[in-house]
Every structure is written in structure tokens, then in C-alpha cells.
Enzyme design. Structure first.
Site, PDB file in Angstrom:
ATOM      1  N   SER A   1       0.799  -1.228   0.000  1.00  0.00           N
ATOM      2  CA  SER A   1       0.000   0.000   0.000  1.00  0.00           C
ATOM      3  C   SER A   1       0.834   1.281   0.000  1.00  0.00           C
ATOM      4  O   SER A   1       0.327   2.336  -0.326  1.00  0.00           O
ATOM      5  CB  SER A   1      -0.947   0.018   1.200  1.00  0.00           C
ATOM      6  OG  SER A   1      -0.209   0.097   2.404  1.00  0.00           O
TER       7      SER A   1
ATOM      8  N   ASP B   1      -7.881   4.972   4.123  1.00  0.00           N
ATOM      9  CA  ASP B   1      -7.996   4.172   5.337  1.00  0.00           C
ATOM     10  C   ASP B   1      -9.337   4.210   6.043  1.00  0.00           C
ATOM     11  O   ASP B   1      -9.518   3.484   7.002  1.00  0.00           O
ATOM     12  CB  ASP B   1      -6.916   4.586   6.348  1.00  0.00           C
ATOM     13  CG  ASP B   1      -5.568   3.999   6.002  1.00  0.00           C
ATOM     14  OD1 ASP B   1      -5.519   3.112   5.135  1.00  0.00           O
ATOM     15  OD2 ASP B   1      -4.582   4.414   6.598  1.00  0.00           O
TER      16      ASP B   1
ATOM     17  N   HIS C   1       0.749   4.563   6.772  1.00  0.00           N
ATOM     18  CA  HIS C   1       0.150   5.278   5.645  1.00  0.00           C
ATOM     19  C   HIS C   1       0.498   6.753   5.676  1.00  0.00           C
ATOM     20  O   HIS C   1       0.925   7.291   6.695  1.00  0.00           O
ATOM     21  CB  HIS C   1      -1.369   5.106   5.601  1.00  0.00           C
ATOM     22  CG  HIS C   1      -1.783   4.046   4.642  1.00  0.00           C
ATOM     23  ND1 HIS C   1      -3.081   3.621   4.524  1.00  0.00           N
ATOM     24  CD2 HIS C   1      -1.092   3.310   3.745  1.00  0.00           C
ATOM     25  CE1 HIS C   1      -3.152   2.675   3.607  1.00  0.00           C
ATOM     26  NE2 HIS C   1      -1.960   2.465   3.134  1.00  0.00           N
TER      27      HIS C   1
END
Length: 168
Positions: free
Chosen positions: A52, A111, A90
Site C-alpha cells: 500500500s 484508510d 500510511h
């Protein structure tokens, strides 16, 4: 008569090996706790587990984290945990600063579907740290041992056998 002389030496050797192993483990724990204190992060080192974060970080990269009181800003890479077993890495895409307090709410890339049910934003207490550096590909050892526990147990058994059979 020789048997009685050799046996205490073997026992003393085994005890020395166990003591040495204990010292290695204790040293590793002390270093880890020192890093926790120095970085202000409960987990100063994490491994990227998924794709990701590509192309910035690849699966298996190790991230070094640091946590400061400075406000989190859009574009920063953060590691957060909102109650899951495994933290998530992230990029921050939006920050909402509350006027009535110093509290900030953070939204990370794609998210909202990963957040706890009904949660729209991450709060400061969810953030474990900010990425300040990384080592590419070094975390693959962790990935392999996590995904294939048999390898982890074989490695532990091999190290134990090496410890027992070591002449020194």
C-alpha cells in the site's frame, strides 16, 4: 576417574552458554527500551507489510519512527494503531485542527475502510510515530518468519542446536 572430571566441565560450559544467551537477550531488550525512550515512540522500528505504500516504500522495508509534540502535517508518513493487532503505515492526506483545543484529527490514505466501525478520523493517541528514515528490504526476514512460522521454529531450533554443540 576421567568421567567425573569431564562432567563438571560440561555442566559449567552449558551454564556459561545459557548465561551468554541470557546476556544477549537482555542486551537486546535494553537497546529496544533505550530506542523507545529516545524516539518517543512505543515502536521505534516497524516493517512495511503490504504494497500500500509503493512506490515510496516497498513491502519488507524497515521504517524508523520518531514521535514529537509537533503537529502532524499533510504528506507525513505515520504509523497508527486504532486497536488492531498490527499497526498500519500510511501517508496523511488531511489534517483537521480543532479550534477549541490543541487536538488534531488525521485522515490517512484510503484508510476510512480500515478504521474502527464508525470512526472517521484518527486522533493523536492512535499515532505511534512518524517515519524519519528507512532501510530497504531488510525486513524480509521478519516477513518470512511471520508468514511461514515453520521457518521461525526451524531457525530457533538451529540456533539452539548451535548453542548446545558450540565448543566455546
Amino acid at each position: 576417574m576421567e568421567f567425573m572430571v569431564v562432567e563438571p566441565i560440561r555442566i559449567r560450559h552449558a551454564l556459561l552458554q545459557i548465561f551468554t544467551l541470557g546476556m544477549v537477550i537482555t542486551s537486546a531488550l535494553i537497546i529496544w527500551k533505550g530506542l523507545v525512550v529516545m524516539t518517543g515512540s512505543e515502536s521505534p522500528v516497524v516493517v512495511v507489510l503490504s504494497e500500500s505504500m509503493e512506490p515510496g516504500f516497498e513491502r519488507g522495508d524497515i521504517l524508523f519512527l520518531h514521535m514529537t509534540k509537533d503537529p502532524i502535517r499533510t504528506g507525513e508518513i505515520v504509523v497508527y494503531n486504532d486497536g488492531r493487532e498490527i499497526p498500519i503505515v500510511h501517508r496523511v492526506i488531511e489534517v483537521h485542527e480543532r479550534r477549541d483545543s490543541a487536538q488534531v484529527d488525521v485522515l490517512t490514505k484510503d484508510d476510512r475502510m480500515l478504521y474502527t466501525n464508525g470512526q472517521l478520523w484518527l486522533q493523536q493517541h492512535h499515532i505511534m510515530g512518524r517515519a524519519v528514515g528507512y532501510l530497504p528490504k531488510v525486513g524480509w526476514v521478519t516477513l518470512v518468519m511471520t508468514e511461514k512460522p515453520v521457518i521461525k521454529y526451524l531457525l530457533i531450533a538451529a540456533l539452539g542446536l548451535l548453542l548446545i554443540t558450540s565448543p566455546e
